[in-house]
Design a protein around this motif. Structure first.
Motif, PDB file in Angstrom:
ATOM      1  N   ASP A   1       0.816  -1.213   0.000  1.00 55.88           N
ATOM      2  CA  ASP A   1       0.000   0.000   0.000  1.00 55.88           C
ATOM      3  C   ASP A   1       0.852   1.265   0.000  1.00 55.88           C
ATOM      4  OD1 ASP A   1      -2.848  -1.100   0.448  1.00 55.88           O
ATOM      5  OD2 ASP A   1      -1.703  -2.074   2.044  1.00 55.88           O
ATOM      6  N   VAL A   2       2.025   1.179   0.634  1.00 55.78           N
ATOM      7  CA  VAL A   2       2.898   2.335   0.780  1.00 55.78           C
ATOM      8  C   VAL A   2       4.337   1.926   0.511  1.00 55.78           C
ATOM      9  CG1 VAL A   2       3.811   4.046   2.422  1.00 55.78           C
ATOM     10  CG2 VAL A   2       1.372   3.463   2.450  1.00 55.78           C
ATOM     11  N   PHE A   3       5.082   2.795  -0.152  1.00 53.83           N
ATOM     12  CA  PHE A   3       6.508   2.560  -0.428  1.00 53.83           C
ATOM     13  C   PHE A   3       7.320   3.679   0.196  1.00 53.83           C
ATOM     14  CE2 PHE A   3       9.998   2.814  -3.886  1.00 53.83           C
ATOM     15  CZ  PHE A   3      10.845   1.989  -3.155  1.00 53.83           C
ATOM     16  N   LEU A   4       8.304   3.296   1.019  1.00 54.45           N
ATOM     17  CA  LEU A   4       9.240   4.231   1.639  1.00 54.45           C
ATOM     18  C   LEU A   4      10.636   3.881   1.153  1.00 54.45           C
ATOM     19  CD1 LEU A   4       7.739   4.325   5.197  1.00 54.45           C
ATOM     20  CD2 LEU A   4       8.650   6.352   4.103  1.00 54.45           C
ATOM     21  N   SER A   5      11.231   4.760   0.363  1.00 54.53           N
ATOM     22  CA  SER A   5      12.540   4.504  -0.238  1.00 54.53           C
ATOM     23  C   SER A   5      13.627   5.288   0.493  1.00 54.53           C
ATOM     24  CB  SER A   5      12.515   4.919  -1.714  1.00 54.53           C
ATOM     25  OG  SER A   5      13.800   4.814  -2.300  1.00 54.53           O
ATOM     26  N   ALA A   6      14.861   4.760   0.450  1.00 53.27           N
ATOM     27  CA  ALA A   6      15.991   5.463   1.074  1.00 53.27           C
ATOM     28  C   ALA A   6      16.680   6.411   0.100  1.00 53.27           C
ATOM     29  CB  ALA A   6      16.999   4.459   1.634  1.00 53.27           C
ATOM     30  N   ASP A   7      16.169   6.519  -1.096  1.00 54.24           N
ATOM     31  CA  ASP A   7      16.679   7.537  -2.016  1.00 54.24           C
ATOM     32  C   ASP A   7      15.614   7.906  -3.027  1.00 54.24           C
ATOM     33  OD1 ASP A   7      16.701   5.518  -3.952  1.00 54.24           O
ATOM     34  OD2 ASP A   7      18.830   5.670  -4.392  1.00 54.24           O
ATOM     35  N   THR A   8      15.836   9.015  -3.703  1.00 56.91           N
ATOM     36  CA  THR A   8      14.842   9.466  -4.682  1.00 56.91           C
ATOM     37  C   THR A   8      14.916   8.681  -5.983  1.00 56.91           C
ATOM     38  OG1 THR A   8      16.370  11.203  -5.429  1.00 56.91           O
ATOM     39  CG2 THR A   8      14.776  11.801  -3.716  1.00 56.91           C
TER      40      THR A   8
ATOM     41  N   TRP B   1      15.033   5.441  -6.565  1.00 56.98           N
ATOM     42  CA  TRP B   1      14.123   4.294  -6.660  1.00 56.98           C
ATOM     43  C   TRP B   1      12.662   4.721  -6.591  1.00 56.98           C
ATOM     44  CZ3 TRP B   1      15.397   0.233  -9.061  1.00 56.98           C
ATOM     45  CH2 TRP B   1      16.734  -0.173  -9.088  1.00 56.98           C
ATOM     46  N   MET B   2      12.386   5.867  -5.978  1.00 55.05           N
ATOM     47  CA  MET B   2      11.028   6.392  -6.046  1.00 55.05           C
ATOM     48  C   MET B   2      10.764   6.946  -7.450  1.00 55.05           C
ATOM     49  SD  MET B   2       8.255   6.564  -4.292  1.00 55.05           S
ATOM     50  CE  MET B   2       8.585   6.551  -2.528  1.00 55.05           C
ATOM     51  N   ASP B   3      11.787   7.522  -8.080  1.00 56.25           N
ATOM     52  CA  ASP B   3      11.661   7.959  -9.470  1.00 56.25           C
ATOM     53  C   ASP B   3      11.374   6.762 -10.370  1.00 56.25           C
ATOM     54  OD1 ASP B   3      12.181  10.563  -8.706  1.00 56.25           O
ATOM     55  OD2 ASP B   3      14.282  10.521  -9.350  1.00 56.25           O
ATOM     56  N   TYR B   4      12.057   5.651 -10.093  1.00 51.47           N
ATOM     57  CA  TYR B   4      11.821   4.416 -10.853  1.00 51.47           C
ATOM     58  C   TYR B   4      10.354   3.992 -10.719  1.00 51.47           C
ATOM     59  CZ  TYR B   4      11.896  -0.643 -11.803  1.00 51.47           C
ATOM     60  OH  TYR B   4      11.609  -1.909 -12.266  1.00 51.47           O
ATOM     61  N   ALA B   5       9.853   4.016  -9.486  1.00 54.27           N
ATOM     62  CA  ALA B   5       8.457   3.635  -9.266  1.00 54.27           C
ATOM     63  C   ALA B   5       7.507   4.578  -9.994  1.00 54.27           C
ATOM     64  CB  ALA B   5       8.160   3.629  -7.762  1.00 54.27           C
ATOM     65  N   THR B   6       7.870   5.838 -10.042  1.00 57.27           N
ATOM     66  CA  THR B   6       7.046   6.816 -10.763  1.00 57.27           C
ATOM     67  C   THR B   6       7.012   6.493 -12.255  1.00 57.27           C
ATOM     68  OG1 THR B   6       7.565   8.544  -9.151  1.00 57.27           O
ATOM     69  CG2 THR B   6       6.748   9.262 -11.307  1.00 57.27           C
ATOM     70  N   ARG B   7       8.190   6.200 -12.810  1.00 58.93           N
ATOM     71  CA  ARG B   7       8.262   5.870 -14.238  1.00 58.93           C
ATOM     72  C   ARG B   7       7.496   4.592 -14.557  1.00 58.93           C
ATOM     73  NH1 ARG B   7      13.685   7.215 -13.321  1.00 58.93           N
ATOM     74  NH2 ARG B   7      14.307   5.019 -13.426  1.00 58.93           N
ATOM     75  N   GLN B   8       7.506   3.651 -13.623  1.00 62.39           N
ATOM     76  CA  GLN B   8       6.807   2.380 -13.831  1.00 62.39           C
ATOM     77  C   GLN B   8       5.319   2.483 -13.512  1.00 62.39           C
ATOM     78  OE1 GLN B   8       9.758   1.336 -15.458  1.00 62.39           O
ATOM     79  NE2 GLN B   8       8.679  -0.580 -15.057  1.00 62.39           N
ATOM     80  N   ASN B   9       4.897   3.663 -13.070  1.00 67.82           N
ATOM     81  CA  ASN B   9       3.492   3.909 -12.730  1.00 67.82           C
ATOM     82  C   ASN B   9       3.001   2.951 -11.647  1.00 67.82           C
ATOM     83  OD1 ASN B   9       1.089   5.393 -13.055  1.00 67.82           O
ATOM     84  ND2 ASN B   9       0.204   3.778 -14.336  1.00 67.82           N
ATOM     85  N   THR B  10       3.845   2.722 -10.635  1.00 67.36           N
ATOM     86  CA  THR B  10       3.447   1.838  -9.534  1.00 67.36           C
ATOM     87  C   THR B  10       3.132   2.611  -8.258  1.00 67.36           C
ATOM     88  OG1 THR B  10       5.762   1.455  -8.948  1.00 67.36           O
ATOM     89  CG2 THR B  10       4.704  -0.156 -10.414  1.00 67.36           C
ATOM     90  N   ILE B  11       3.300   3.933  -8.289  1.00 70.09           N
ATOM     91  CA  ILE B  11       2.899   4.749  -7.146  1.00 70.09           C
ATOM     92  C   ILE B  11       1.959   5.858  -7.617  1.00 70.09           C
ATOM     93  CG2 ILE B  11       5.040   4.351  -5.859  1.00 70.09           C
ATOM     94  CD1 ILE B  11       5.720   7.363  -6.672  1.00 70.09           C
ATOM     95  N   LYS B  12       1.238   6.425  -6.661  1.00 70.26           N
ATOM     96  CA  LYS B  12       0.396   7.584  -6.942  1.00 70.26           C
ATOM     97  C   LYS B  12       1.254   8.828  -6.739  1.00 70.26           C
ATOM     98  CE  LYS B  12      -3.746   5.159  -5.388  1.00 70.26           C
ATOM     99  NZ  LYS B  12      -4.853   5.111  -4.385  1.00 70.26           N
ATOM    100  N   ALA B  13       1.712   9.398  -7.833  1.00 71.99           N
ATOM    101  CA  ALA B  13       2.686  10.485  -7.773  1.00 71.99           C
ATOM    102  C   ALA B  13       2.209  11.665  -6.933  1.00 71.99           C
ATOM    103  CB  ALA B  13       3.021  10.950  -9.185  1.00 71.99           C
ATOM    104  N   GLU B  14       0.905  11.894  -6.901  1.00 75.54           N
ATOM    105  CA  GLU B  14       0.387  13.051  -6.154  1.00 75.54           C
ATOM    106  C   GLU B  14       0.521  12.866  -4.642  1.00 75.54           C
ATOM    107  OE1 GLU B  14      -3.125  10.264  -6.834  1.00 75.54           O
ATOM    108  OE2 GLU B  14      -1.343  10.961  -7.931  1.00 75.54           O
ATOM    109  N   THR B  15       0.793  11.628  -4.186  1.00 79.23           N
ATOM    110  CA  THR B  15       0.941  11.376  -2.747  1.00 79.23           C
ATOM    111  C   THR B  15       2.404  11.409  -2.308  1.00 79.23           C
ATOM    112  OG1 THR B  15       1.151   8.960  -2.955  1.00 79.23           O
ATOM    113  CG2 THR B  15      -1.084   9.878  -2.842  1.00 79.23           C
TER     114      THR B  15
ATOM    115  N   ALA C   1       5.336   7.330  -0.659  1.00 75.63           N
ATOM    116  CA  ALA C   1       4.167   7.487  -1.523  1.00 75.63           C
ATOM    117  C   ALA C   1       3.261   6.279  -1.374  1.00 75.63           C
ATOM    118  CB  ALA C   1       4.578   7.638  -2.984  1.00 75.63           C
ATOM    119  N   ALA C   2       1.998   6.484  -1.664  1.00 79.76           N
ATOM    120  CA  ALA C   2       1.060   5.369  -1.751  1.00 79.76           C
ATOM    121  C   ALA C   2       1.259   4.684  -3.097  1.00 79.76           C
ATOM    122  CB  ALA C   2      -0.373   5.874  -1.628  1.00 79.76           C
ATOM    123  N   THR C   3       1.090   3.381  -3.119  1.00 76.52           N
ATOM    124  CA  THR C   3       1.204   2.653  -4.374  1.00 76.52           C
ATOM    125  C   THR C   3      -0.079   2.809  -5.180  1.00 76.52           C
ATOM    126  OG1 THR C   3       0.305   0.585  -3.512  1.00 76.52           O
ATOM    127  CG2 THR C   3       2.687   0.952  -3.254  1.00 76.52           C
ATOM    128  N   ILE C   4      -0.009   2.427  -6.426  1.00 77.49           N
ATOM    129  CA  ILE C   4      -1.161   2.568  -7.309  1.00 77.49           C
ATOM    130  C   ILE C   4      -2.307   1.653  -6.892  1.00 77.49           C
ATOM    131  CG2 ILE C   4      -0.588   0.814  -9.052  1.00 77.49           C
ATOM    132  CD1 ILE C   4      -1.574   4.465  -9.793  1.00 77.49           C
TER     133      ILE C   4
END
Length: 261
Positions: free
Chosen positions: A77-84, A86-100, A223-226
């Motif tokens: 439900d939620v992803f907490l990354s230790a760097d930006t 891998w969160m950027d990776y999740a954003t590109r893969q559309n696996t998180i809700k970017a607005e959160t 961020a919250a996941t998709i």
């Protein structure tokens, strides 16, 4: 059942739910979090559960591993990354809700040695000779190609001119906690981990802190996941609260957002 009775029944149910908010949402959620967050986040999660009744199941590993697991369909439900990155990776893969997405925490990296090591405090600056300090021993950190702490460590050592000589001595671990364990057990004479990791391991000591300007800023985005369930919103709000701030700061993290009440 008459229409009036049906309406009264529905209103009664709505009233009951409003007085039992936890019942109206899912009673559990799953959080994928960087390994370095375990001690602090376990306490945060316990506080959240005590307040809401929502049980949190946390899965800890390197951010790289977690981001790829989410991409492969792992339920979180939620992803907490230790760097930006891998969160950027999740954003590109559309696996998180970017607005959160928000940058929640900061940290620093330190040089550690086993508690009983004869190596004392060292000044980490340009010209720092890590290879000589390690001697014939190994230096533990996360995999420098993927694990955030390893990437920060390599960037710092390159900036300080110490990477080329020290690189052959590195033992690359699957996560920062795995690297911490190698040093705590004396299987590595030195290690590069987060300050927050060294703080919770009594079998190691900090012998130096890397200058903040020697590596990219250490930022923990959340961020919250998709596929996040209804509980994710409340959980994210709690992570931004004064209560969570107090816990994270107790463990040595820097709180990067203005806390809510």
């Amino acid at each position: 059942m008459s229409r009036l009775v049906k309406v009264l029944f529905a209103l009664a149910i709505m009233g009951w739910l409003s007085s039992h908010p936890g019942f109206a949402e899912e009673k559990g959620l799953t959080v994928f979090a960087a390994a370095s967050m375990k001690n602090a986040l376990d306490e945060v999660d316990a506080a959240y559960t005590a307040r809401t009744g929502v049980k949190v199941t946390a899965s800890y590993a390197a951010s790289s591993v977690l981001a790829k697991q989410i991409d492969q369909g792992a339920p979180a439900d939620v992803f907490l990354s230790a760097d930006t990155d891998w969160m950027d990776y999740a954003t590109r893969q559309n696996t998180i809700k970017a607005e959160t997405r928000t940058n929640l925490l900061g940290n620093s990296i330190v040089l550690i040695a086993p508690k009983d090591s004869s190596i004392d405090k060292v000044a980490i600056a340009a010209g720092f000779d890590l290879a000589q300090l390690a001697g014939s021993g190994r230096i533990a950190t996360g995999d420098v190609t993927s694990v955030p702490v390893g990437k920060y460590a390599k960037a710092a050592l390159q900036r300080l001119g110490a990477w080329d000589a020290a690189a052959p001595k590195f033992a690359m671990a699957e996560s920062v906690r795995a690297a911490l364990t190698l040093v705590a057990r004396g299987e590595a004479v030195l290690g590069i981990v987060y300050a927050t990791d060294a703080k919770v391991e009594p079998q190691v000591k900090i012998i130096g802190t890397f200058p903040a300007d020697s590596h990219p800023p250490i930022i923990y985005p959340v961020a919250a996941t998709i596929s996040a369930g209804a509980s994710a919103g409340g959980y994210l709000a709690f992570l931004h609260s004064q209560a969570a701030k107090s816990i994270f700061e107790k463990y040595g993290f820097t709180f990067l957002v203005r806390p809510s009440s």
